[in-house]
Design a protein around this motif. Structure first.
Motif, short mmCIF file in Angstrom:
data_model
loop_
_atom_site.label_atom_id
_atom_site.label_comp_id
_atom_site.label_asym_id
_atom_site.label_seq_id
_atom_site.Cartn_x
_atom_site.Cartn_y
_atom_site.Cartn_z
N LEU A 82 0.84 -1.19 0.00
CA LEU A 82 0.00 0.00 0.00
C LEU A 82 0.88 1.24 0.00
O LEU A 82 1.95 1.26 0.61
CB LEU A 82 -0.90 0.02 1.23
N SER A 83 0.40 2.27 -0.68
CA SER A 83 1.11 3.55 -0.72
C SER A 83 0.17 4.65 -0.24
O SER A 83 -1.03 4.60 -0.48
CB SER A 83 1.58 3.87 -2.13
N CYS A 84 0.74 5.63 0.38
CA CYS A 84 0.00 6.81 0.84
C CYS A 84 0.84 8.02 0.47
O CYS A 84 1.86 8.29 1.11
CB CYS A 84 -0.24 6.74 2.34
N ALA A 85 0.42 8.73 -0.56
CA ALA A 85 1.18 9.87 -1.06
C ALA A 85 0.54 11.17 -0.60
O ALA A 85 -0.66 11.39 -0.84
CB ALA A 85 1.24 9.83 -2.58
N ALA A 86 1.33 12.00 0.03
CA ALA A 86 0.85 13.29 0.52
C ALA A 86 1.29 14.40 -0.44
O ALA A 86 2.42 14.39 -0.93
CB ALA A 86 1.39 13.57 1.92
N SER A 87 0.39 15.32 -0.69
CA SER A 87 0.71 16.45 -1.57
C SER A 87 0.10 17.72 -1.00
O SER A 87 -0.80 17.68 -0.16
CB SER A 87 0.20 16.20 -2.98
N ILE A 119 6.59 15.78 7.58
CA ILE A 119 5.71 14.70 8.03
C ILE A 119 6.35 14.10 9.28
O ILE A 119 7.47 13.59 9.21
CB ILE A 119 5.53 13.64 6.93
N ASN A 120 5.68 14.18 10.38
CA ASN A 120 6.30 13.86 11.67
C ASN A 120 5.78 12.59 12.33
O ASN A 120 6.34 12.16 13.34
CB ASN A 120 6.14 15.05 12.61
N ALA A 121 4.73 12.05 11.81
CA ALA A 121 4.20 10.81 12.35
C ALA A 121 3.44 10.12 11.23
O ALA A 121 2.78 10.78 10.43
CB ALA A 121 3.29 11.07 13.54
N MET A 122 3.57 8.81 11.20
CA MET A 122 2.94 8.05 10.14
C MET A 122 2.28 6.81 10.73
O MET A 122 2.83 6.19 11.64
CB MET A 122 3.98 7.58 9.11
N ILE A 132 6.22 -1.06 7.71
CA ILE A 132 5.93 0.33 7.36
C ILE A 132 7.24 1.01 6.98
O ILE A 132 8.29 0.76 7.60
CB ILE A 132 5.23 1.06 8.53
N SER A 133 7.19 1.83 5.96
CA SER A 133 8.39 2.55 5.52
C SER A 133 7.97 3.88 4.91
O SER A 133 6.79 4.13 4.69
CB SER A 133 9.20 1.72 4.53
N ARG A 134 8.98 4.71 4.61
CA ARG A 134 8.67 6.03 4.04
C ARG A 134 9.71 6.41 3.02
O ARG A 134 10.86 5.96 3.07
CB ARG A 134 8.61 7.08 5.14
N ASP A 135 9.30 7.26 2.10
CA ASP A 135 10.20 7.89 1.14
C ASP A 135 10.04 9.38 1.33
O ASP A 135 9.05 9.96 0.88
CB ASP A 135 9.85 7.46 -0.28
N ASN A 136 11.00 9.99 2.01
CA ASN A 136 10.88 11.42 2.33
C ASN A 136 10.81 12.28 1.09
O ASN A 136 10.08 13.27 1.04
CB ASN A 136 12.06 11.85 3.20
N ALA A 137 11.57 11.92 0.09
CA ALA A 137 11.62 12.74 -1.13
C ALA A 137 10.28 12.77 -1.84
O ALA A 137 9.94 13.74 -2.52
CB ALA A 137 12.70 12.22 -2.07
N LYS A 138 9.52 11.69 -1.68
CA LYS A 138 8.22 11.60 -2.36
C LYS A 138 7.05 11.88 -1.43
O LYS A 138 5.90 11.80 -1.85
CB LYS A 138 8.05 10.20 -2.98
#
Length: 121
Positions: A20-25, A31-34, A69-75
């Motif tokens: 699953l992906s969750c993209a914020a725009s 983004i400080n909590a996920m 759970i993981s994150r891509d800060n650049a995206k």
């Protein structure tokens, strides 16, 4: 404004995997909590996994060792890798992000629209 768009749900057989992906725009300073939550029919929404800005993670006992759970800060994107899926994992999955829109603003919580995950036996 901030928008979260989820994707990656679907129908999978037991033992399979989904990501699953969750993209914020929008206007995002940080983004400080996920977190990922899920809600099965007739049940309350429950926490699945969380990650702090420092990278600390926490998982529900039912998904430990199977979900990551993981994150891509650049995206500005958060992921939930789900392996060894079980029929009990069937639910609508929601992401929740704590976002500062500006350097001087406080954290606000935002929810994704939800994505259906169905695991067949």
């Amino acid at each position: 404004q901030v928008q979260l768009v989820e994707s990656g749900g679907g129908l999978v057989q037991a033992g399979g995997s989904l990501r699953l992906s969750c993209a914020a725009s929008g206007s995002i300073f940080s983004i400080n909590a996920m977190g990922w939550y899920r809600q099965a029919p007739g049940k309350q929404r429950e926490l699945v996994a969380t990650m702090t800005s420092g990278g600390s993670t926490n998982y529900a006992d039912s998904v430990k060792g199977r979900f990551t759970i993981s994150r891509d800060n650049a995206k500005n994107t958060v992921y939930l890798q789900m392996n060894s899926l079980k029929p009990d994992d069937t639910a609508v999955y929601y992401c929740n992000l704590g976002i500062k829109r500006f350097s001087w603003s406080w954290n606000e919580g935002y929810w994704g629209q939800g994505t259906q995950v169905t695991v067949s036996s």
